[in-house]
Design a protein around this motif. Structure first.
Motif, PDB file in Angstrom:
ATOM      1  N   SER A   1       0.846  -1.196   0.000  1.00 22.91           N
ATOM      2  CA  SER A   1       0.000   0.000   0.000  1.00 22.91           C
ATOM      3  C   SER A   1       0.880   1.245   0.000  1.00 22.91           C
ATOM      4  O   SER A   1       2.014   1.216   0.499  1.00 22.91           O
TER       5      SER A   1
ATOM      6  N   HIS B   1      -4.813  -2.440   5.144  1.00 25.07           N
ATOM      7  CA  HIS B   1      -4.562  -2.405   3.699  1.00 25.07           C
ATOM      8  C   HIS B   1      -5.510  -3.361   2.990  1.00 25.07           C
ATOM      9  O   HIS B   1      -6.196  -4.162   3.620  1.00 25.07           O
TER      10      HIS B   1
ATOM     11  N   GLN C   1     -10.712  -3.253  -1.036  1.00 26.07           N
ATOM     12  CA  GLN C   1     -10.489  -2.418   0.144  1.00 26.07           C
ATOM     13  C   GLN C   1     -11.282  -2.968   1.337  1.00 26.07           C
ATOM     14  O   GLN C   1     -12.374  -3.506   1.153  1.00 26.07           O
TER      15      GLN C   1
END
Lengths: 344, 395
Positions: free
Chosen positions: B356, B369, B388
């Motif tokens: 990330s 992340h 996500q």
């Protein structure tokens, strides 16, 4: 009066003879207690502590296997009973190490009795299978015990071991604590072996039917031996919980039990040095030879086959026999030399 | 004896001796956990090499090189503890990475934390001990960091990804899911979150079926799962067992589609696996065999070039690789190897890593992340997507 004197001297000879079997163990343990003076690595001390904790359980197993002839393949589960008792006492009742020791010993003894009563109605291979099943059952119970047992994640041990206000968490101190407990276990095992109770157990080991014919309650004594071995395992579990500071069911499953049985068989269960040698050998061999788990298991298997075939009473008994043979041979040689001299 | 007792105090804390800083790794390089275990030293070692090749780190105006000191725990807790004692007290490492096993990490933390050694572990189960009370200054886990997202986040992003990728392949929205999970510490912990995440995505989950960790014959569990006529069977944990279970499930025709947690599509391709139904896979955190993450290819090219094998869970190395870089930056920012200053620096920073661009630790020392999920269509095409995590844990 002469008869009385004769009995008394006989008793003294026996006492001296039995003390002679304890002396090598005490000497080895004294030497082991001096190890921290040589500033060993912390890795060595940590592995030595783990080995010592196993050896305490092995002294119990040696009473069961060596004296009574019963092999338990679920002994790590009894160690687990001790460890979980200590962790639960600390978590729920704020009870520390020293009180946990007797309580965990008693708890493991009670569980051994519960297992022993139905299991010892059978003998030989059936008993081995039942103890193995018990080990698996305990793991399943602990894994599915919810918040009470911490489920598969296990339990944390927040409390350190203290003595006279001093924290014993530092490795050299904990090492000495374990050596002290190993010494007590060895002496307790020696006392059992040389008591009339020990002789009764050996009579059962040698010939159950004959022992029963002589009026010995075989079943009761076998359960008794299992209970006694449970006390050793419970104490070992408390030390393990306080050393690792985190316990989980996997540590008390089938493989640890097999390793305990392996240690006692390789070291030898009938001599006091046997559990000590077995515990040290099995714990340190992978370290010394830098073996991975697969190689270790192959080596243990090979060792076990070799011990069963060539040293049925274990490595220590084999060494003792070898020594005796050497001494005997060295005594014979001069005698044989004399004969040839005469012949000449 | 008194001498021994007197000589047994805690050693001095990790110090910067000379120009080299030691970083310890405790991992299973042999034994049952070797599949995940070997990724730790591989990931940490690659990061150490990258940092050293770039000139090392500058802390307080002085340049330092990093040195990885790895120890094989042989998947044995006594060895893991001995290795940690050695690294903390004899080697005086400044940080420890590992282990891959939740139980071992907890026991190791009992050594690293009192000694004030920075400790990073990719076990999402650490959420149980990383409480606000425990991680605050002076708390029992102040120097312990979780390099994997909180489980509700990982489970949430995985469930969302699996359902969204399988829906077009199934031709209809999947409605019923059965979860099959390994009955060990990780399996129990992870699956409880995953069930909640599936339900939050509208799935009917009639059962979770636990199998003993050593299982090789899954037919009793699959037969039970099949009785629910599920749209998806989720093999939630672990990757190695899943690869044993899937062919048996396909043989039985246990479900309309499957999901395999922690199996990289690279393994799917390398082993030439095929299925007549859609199969989803997820990586922890991004995949090497097929990926939608632009950072994946350069990272894994370097990772495999360094000699690491193509593994089911090679991606786990990223739970460690990025955090060596992150820690090095934190030392530079703190201008010191003092553990308290390092913690403060870590908590105030964001790091742009492979996983990330905005890696950061929250107030309980956990990261957030995305997770990558891929799906193989019956024809063999593999599609991947970074998912996500949800912001809040579903109830």
């Amino acid at each position: 009066m002469e008869v009385y004197e004769h009995d008394r001297s006989n008793t003294m000879i026996k006492s001296v003879s039995s003390l002679r079997s304890l002396a090598p163990v005490l000497i080895v343990l004294l030497l082991l207690a001096l190890v921290p003076l040589f500033s060993p690595s912390n890795r060595f001390l940590s592995l030595a502590i783990s080995a010592g904790i196993n050896i305490i359980a092995l002294y119990g197993l040696s009473v069961l296997f060596g004296q009574t002839g019963i092999l338990s393949m679920g002994h790590a589960a009894l160690v687990g009973v001790g460890a979980y008792t200590a962790a639960l006492l600390a978590r729920d009742f704020d009870i520390g190490f020293w009180v946990s020791i007797p309580v965990a010993g008693i708890m493991a003894a009670i569980v051994a009795a519960i297992i022993g009563i139905p299991s010892l109605r059978v003998s030989g291979h059936h008993f081995v299978i039942m103890t193995f099943a018990f080990g698996q059952l305990l793991t399943i119970i602990l894994t599915n015990g919810g918040d009470f047992t911490g489920a598969a994640s296990g339990l944390d041990m927040g409390k350190p071991v203290t003595m006279f206000g001093a924290d014993l968490d530092a490795l050299p101190r904990f090492y000495l604590l374990v050596v002290a407990f190993v010494t007590v276990s060895a002496v307790a095992s020696w006392a059992i072996i040389h008591s009339s109770y020990g002789r009764t157990l050996r009579a059962i080991r040698e010939n159950e039917k004959l022992a029963a014919a002589l009026g010995i309650d075989v079943g009761r004594h076998k359960i008794g031996a299992f209970i006694v071995s449970g006390v050793f395992a419970g104490v070992s579990g408390v030390l393990l919980a306080y050393f690792l500071r985190h316990i989980s069911p996997g540590q008390f499953a089938s493989f640890p039990s097999i390793y305990l049985a392996l240690m006692v068989m390789i070291g030898g269960a009938r001599l006091l040095l046997g559990p000590l040698a077995g515990g040290i050998l099995v714990s340190f061999l992978p370290e010394v030879l830098n073996l991975d788990p697969v190689q270790s298991r192959i080596l243990y298997g090979a060792c076990l086959i070799a011990v069963i075939l060539f040293l049925p009473n274990g490595v220590i008994a084999g060494i003792a026999d070898g020594w005796t043979w050497l001494v005997r041979m060295s005594k014979r040689r001069p005698a044989a030399g004399n004969v040839s001299e005469v012949g000449r | 004896m008194a001498l021994c007792l007197g000589a047994s105090g805690l050693p001095a804390l990790a110090q910067d001796a000379g120009n080299t800083i030691k970083i310890g790794v405790v991992a299973a390089e042999s034994g049952a956990f070797v599949s995940a275990g070997h990724t730790l030293p591989a990931g940490v070692g690659l990061a150490v090499k990258q940092i050293n090749d770039a000139g090392g780190i500058n802390v307080g105006g002085k340049n330092y090189k990093l040195e990885m000191v790895k120890r094989d725990d042989r998947t044995d807790i006594a060895t893991a503890i001995a290795a940690t004692q050695e690294l903390v007290r004899d080697e005086r490492v400044a940080a420890i990475f590992g282990s891959e096993s939740h139980d071992f990490t907890l026991a190791m933390a009992k050594i690293t934390q009192p000694a004030k050694v920075m400790h990073f572990a990719g076990n999402s189960t650490l959420g149980k001990v990383l409480t606000p009370e425990a991680v605050k200054g002076g708390g029992e886990n102040h120097y312990l960091f979780q390099s994997e997202p909180q489980e509700f986040q990982r489970s949430g992003s995985t469930a969302r990804g699996v359902l969204s990728l399988l829906e077009p392949l199934l031709g209809a929205k999947p409605k019923k899911s059965v979860v099959i999970a390994g009955n060990d510490a990780t399996g129990q912990f992870l699956s409880s979150f995953y069930i909640t995440a599936l339900k939050a995505e509208g799935q009917d989950v009639p059962d979770i079926i636990f199998y003993p960790p050593e299982t090789t014959d899954f037919s009793p569990f699959l037969t039970k799962a099949k009785s629910y006529d599920p749209d998806i069977i989720h093999f939630w944990y672990n990757g190695d067992s899943t690869l044993t279970a899937l062919p048996q499930a396909l043989e039985l025709g246990a479900a309309k589609s499957y999901f395999m947690f922690g199996v990289d599509p690279g393994i799917w391709k390398e082993r030439g696996l095929t299925a007549d139904v859609p199969v989803a896979m997820s990586c922890v955190p991004i995949c090497w065999g097929a990926s939608s993450n632009p950072g994946s290819k350069p990272y894994f090219d370097a990772y495999f070039a360094a000699g690491a094998p193509h593994g089911v869970t090679s991606s786990v190395s990223l739970l460690y690789h990025d955090y060596v870089h992150f820690l090095a930056k934190a030392w530079e920012k703190a201008g010191s190897f003092d553990p308290d200053k390092t913690v403060d620096a870590l908590m105030s920073m964001k790091y742009s890593g492979v996983v990330s661009d905005t890696l950061a630790f929250n107030e309980t020392h956990q990261v957030t992340h995305a997770t990558e999920v891929c799906a193989a269509a019956p024809g063999g095409d593999i599609t991947c997507s970074m998912q996500q995590p949800p912001e809040k844990a579903p109830q």
